[in-house]
Design a protein around this motif. Structure first.
Motif, PDB file in Angstrom:
ATOM      1  N   TYR A  70      37.686 -28.727  68.454  1.00 15.72           N
ATOM      2  CA  TYR A  70      37.535 -29.809  68.048  1.00 15.72           C
ATOM      3  C   TYR A  70      37.440 -29.792  66.419  1.00 15.72           C
ATOM      4  CZ  TYR A  70      33.647 -27.185  66.113  1.00 15.72           C
ATOM      5  OH  TYR A  70      32.408 -26.793  64.463  1.00 15.72           O
ATOM      6  N   VAL A  71      37.588 -31.091  66.009  1.00 13.83           N
ATOM      7  CA  VAL A  71      37.919 -30.709  64.137  1.00 13.83           C
ATOM      8  C   VAL A  71      36.965 -31.441  63.526  1.00 13.83           C
ATOM      9  CG1 VAL A  71      39.950 -31.239  62.426  1.00 13.83           C
ATOM     10  CG2 VAL A  71      40.449 -30.631  64.510  1.00 13.83           C
ATOM     11  N   TYR A  72      36.471 -31.078  62.774  1.00 12.67           N
ATOM     12  CA  TYR A  72      35.599 -31.724  62.067  1.00 12.67           C
ATOM     13  C   TYR A  72      36.171 -32.550  60.522  1.00 12.67           C
ATOM     14  CZ  TYR A  72      31.197 -32.514  58.837  1.00 12.67           C
ATOM     15  OH  TYR A  72      30.410 -33.104  57.698  1.00 12.67           O
ATOM     16  N   ASP A  73      36.071 -34.046  60.498  1.00 12.33           N
ATOM     17  CA  ASP A  73      37.257 -34.582  59.349  1.00 12.33           C
ATOM     18  C   ASP A  73      36.189 -34.981  58.201  1.00 12.33           C
ATOM     19  OD1 ASP A  73      38.969 -35.567  58.060  1.00 12.33           O
ATOM     20  OD2 ASP A  73      39.383 -37.451  59.652  1.00 12.33           O
ATOM     21  N   THR A  74      35.580 -33.986  57.161  1.00 14.18           N
ATOM     22  CA  THR A  74      34.918 -33.991  56.254  1.00 14.18           C
ATOM     23  C   THR A  74      35.739 -35.214  55.156  1.00 14.18           C
ATOM     24  OG1 THR A  74      36.064 -32.060  55.393  1.00 14.18           O
ATOM     25  CG2 THR A  74      34.300 -31.255  56.850  1.00 14.18           C
ATOM     26  N   VAL A  75      37.359 -35.224  55.217  1.00 10.56           N
ATOM     27  CA  VAL A  75      38.074 -35.879  54.735  1.00 10.56           C
ATOM     28  C   VAL A  75      37.535 -36.741  54.034  1.00 10.56           C
ATOM     29  CG1 VAL A  75      40.078 -36.302  53.688  1.00 10.56           C
ATOM     30  CG2 VAL A  75      39.380 -33.536  54.238  1.00 10.56           C
ATOM     31  N   GLN A  76      37.247 -37.818  56.025  1.00 13.08           N
ATOM     32  CA  GLN A  76      36.986 -39.038  55.951  1.00 13.08           C
ATOM     33  C   GLN A  76      36.182 -39.383  55.650  1.00 13.08           C
ATOM     34  OE1 GLN A  76      39.745 -41.315  56.824  1.00 13.08           O
ATOM     35  NE2 GLN A  76      37.963 -42.590  57.027  1.00 13.08           N
ATOM     36  N   ARG A  77      35.047 -38.661  55.945  1.00 13.00           N
ATOM     37  CA  ARG A  77      33.842 -38.233  55.665  1.00 13.00           C
ATOM     38  C   ARG A  77      33.761 -38.444  54.647  1.00 13.00           C
ATOM     39  NH1 ARG A  77      28.683 -34.960  56.566  1.00 13.00           N
ATOM     40  NH2 ARG A  77      26.943 -36.199  56.536  1.00 13.00           N
ATOM     41  N   LEU A  78      33.985 -37.989  52.959  1.00 12.74           N
ATOM     42  CA  LEU A  78      33.497 -37.824  52.212  1.00 12.74           C
ATOM     43  C   LEU A  78      34.238 -39.150  51.756  1.00 12.74           C
ATOM     44  CD1 LEU A  78      33.031 -36.914  49.192  1.00 12.74           C
ATOM     45  CD2 LEU A  78      35.129 -35.781  49.389  1.00 12.74           C
ATOM     46  N   TYR A  79      35.328 -39.766  51.659  1.00 15.39           N
ATOM     47  CA  TYR A  79      36.034 -41.041  51.458  1.00 15.39           C
ATOM     48  C   TYR A  79      35.251 -42.226  52.033  1.00 15.39           C
ATOM     49  CZ  TYR A  79      40.041 -44.887  51.269  1.00 15.39           C
ATOM     50  OH  TYR A  79      40.610 -46.112  51.201  1.00 15.39           O
ATOM     51  N   ASP A  80      35.165 -41.929  53.246  1.00 15.23           N
ATOM     52  CA  ASP A  80      33.913 -43.229  53.821  1.00 15.23           C
ATOM     53  C   ASP A  80      32.855 -43.440  53.086  1.00 15.23           C
ATOM     54  OD1 ASP A  80      35.374 -43.850  55.463  1.00 15.23           O
ATOM     55  OD2 ASP A  80      34.365 -42.968  56.982  1.00 15.23           O
ATOM     56  N   GLN A  88      31.955 -42.552  49.671  1.00 10.61           N
ATOM     57  CA  GLN A  88      32.366 -43.432  48.684  1.00 10.61           C
ATOM     58  C   GLN A  88      33.508 -44.167  47.874  1.00 10.61           C
ATOM     59  OE1 GLN A  88      34.527 -39.591  47.054  1.00 10.61           O
ATOM     60  NE2 GLN A  88      33.426 -38.610  45.823  1.00 10.61           N
ATOM     61  N   PHE A  89      34.057 -44.842  49.158  1.00 14.68           N
ATOM     62  CA  PHE A  89      34.766 -45.473  49.120  1.00 14.68           C
ATOM     63  C   PHE A  89      34.347 -47.278  49.822  1.00 14.68           C
ATOM     64  CE2 PHE A  89      37.485 -42.327  47.487  1.00 14.68           C
ATOM     65  CZ  PHE A  89      37.930 -42.932  45.937  1.00 14.68           C
ATOM     66  N   ASN A  90      34.199 -46.129  50.680  1.00 20.40           N
ATOM     67  CA  ASN A  90      34.039 -47.755  52.809  1.00 20.40           C
ATOM     68  C   ASN A  90      32.283 -47.859  52.285  1.00 20.40           C
ATOM     69  OD1 ASN A  90      36.712 -47.982  52.489  1.00 20.40           O
ATOM     70  ND2 ASN A  90      36.334 -46.181  54.606  1.00 20.40           N
ATOM     71  N   HIS A  91      31.529 -47.615  51.658  1.00 16.90           N
ATOM     72  CA  HIS A  91      30.290 -47.834  51.674  1.00 16.90           C
ATOM     73  C   HIS A  91      29.403 -47.491  53.104  1.00 16.90           C
ATOM     74  CE1 HIS A  91      31.052 -48.688  47.735  1.00 16.90           C
ATOM     75  NE2 HIS A  91      31.580 -49.181  47.468  1.00 16.90           N
TER      76      HIS A  91
END
Length: 290
Positions: free
Chosen positions: A74-84, A86-89
């Motif tokens: 598996y891959v834990y997508d920390t980048v997408q989580r951080l983006y969400d 900060q920017f997607n609320h």
């Protein structure tokens, strides 16, 4: 009891008795089947044939030099989580939404048994095979981010291929059933070609095989032509309307068989000495592309 004779090959993939037995032993014992052999001998196609013969889905994990064992789990997508966050609320509390399962995990979670091809394992670093030992043994793995254990619903049939670019560690080898696909002898190669091109002119096939094995006998080639390249060659000969006599005399479409400049030079020199090309030193570039 497991049926030991499940796999018999398919209508488009001919297997030797030894290879057939190796496949069925691996399936019966639930062990990975490690397949070695020179490029073009059908290692990858074997997995497709097994899936087709047994009516199972095929999952392919293509290994590259940068591949890590973790990628298959598996891959834990920390980048997408951080983006969400900060920017997607979005509510990012549910970490499971950011866990992406890899190919090995996909084979574990399938509702039906699958064939998993781990293709060209020797391309990865030396630690890669050892890092897979536990998961391939126990058929589960743990995701610490979610506290979840993923266990195989059905043990996948695992086919692992290697071009022997580097040696695999002994602990890994001990856990595998091993088979080396030897290069086909002319009679078996003829049968393989007939499977793919049943209407091929017999004289053309005879002359193509004669020249093909002559090419493979030449010392010093960096890359000997393989089965897959022979199949392309005989198709090119047939489509090009080449007469059987011209195969020996001119080695047409040589670029279908040879891929290295040095190999062209070696083969053309040997061809002149055996009397091909009507004994004349024609422009090499013509025969590379003819």
């Amino acid at each position: 009891m497991t049926n030991f004779t499940n796999f018999q090959g398919t209508d488009d993939y001919i297997v030797s008795e030894d290879l057939r037995n190796s496949v069925n032993v691996a399936v019966a014992l639930g062990k990975p089947l490690l397949i070695k052999g020179e490029p073009g001998t059908g290692k990858t196609v074997l997995a497709k044939s097994i899936a087709k013969a047994l009516g199972l889905r095929l999952i392919i994990w293509n290994i590259k030099s940068t591949t890590k064992a973790q990628d298959g789990l598996y891959v834990y997508d920390t980048v997408q989580r951080l983006y969400d966050s900060q920017f997607n609320h979005k509510d990012v509390a549910d970490i499971k939404k950011y866990i992406k399962l890899g190919k090995l995990a996909e084979s574990f979670t399938s509702e039906q048994q699958v064939v998993l091809l781990i293709d060209e394992i020797d391309k990865a670093d030396l630690e890669f095979p050892n890092d897979l030992l536990w998961e391939l043994d126990v058929m589960n793995f743990y995701i610490p981010e979610t506290g979840e254990t993923i266990s195989a619903k059905h043990r996948p049939i695992v086919i692992i291929t290697s071009n022997a670019e580097k040696e695999l560690p002994d602990p890994f080898l001990r856990r595998c059933i091993f088979h080396y696909i030897a290069f086909p002898e002319p009679l078996m190669m003829e049968e393989i070609i007939k499977v793919h091109y049943p209407d091929l002119d017999k004289s053309l096939l005879t002359e193509a095989l004669k020249s093909f094995y002559w090419l493979r006998s030449i010392n010093g080639l960096q890359k000997k032509p393989s089965t897959s390249e022979l199949l392309d060659w005989v198709q090119a000969l047939a489509v090009g309307g080449i007469s059987p006599k011209l195969i020996y005399e001119g080695l047409p479409f040589l670029g279908t068989l040879l891929k290295k400049n040095q190999d062209f030079d070696i083969v053309l020199q040997r061809a002149y000495s055996r009397g091909s090309f009507e004994g004349s030193r024609k422009d090499n570039s013509k025969f590379r592309n003819w």
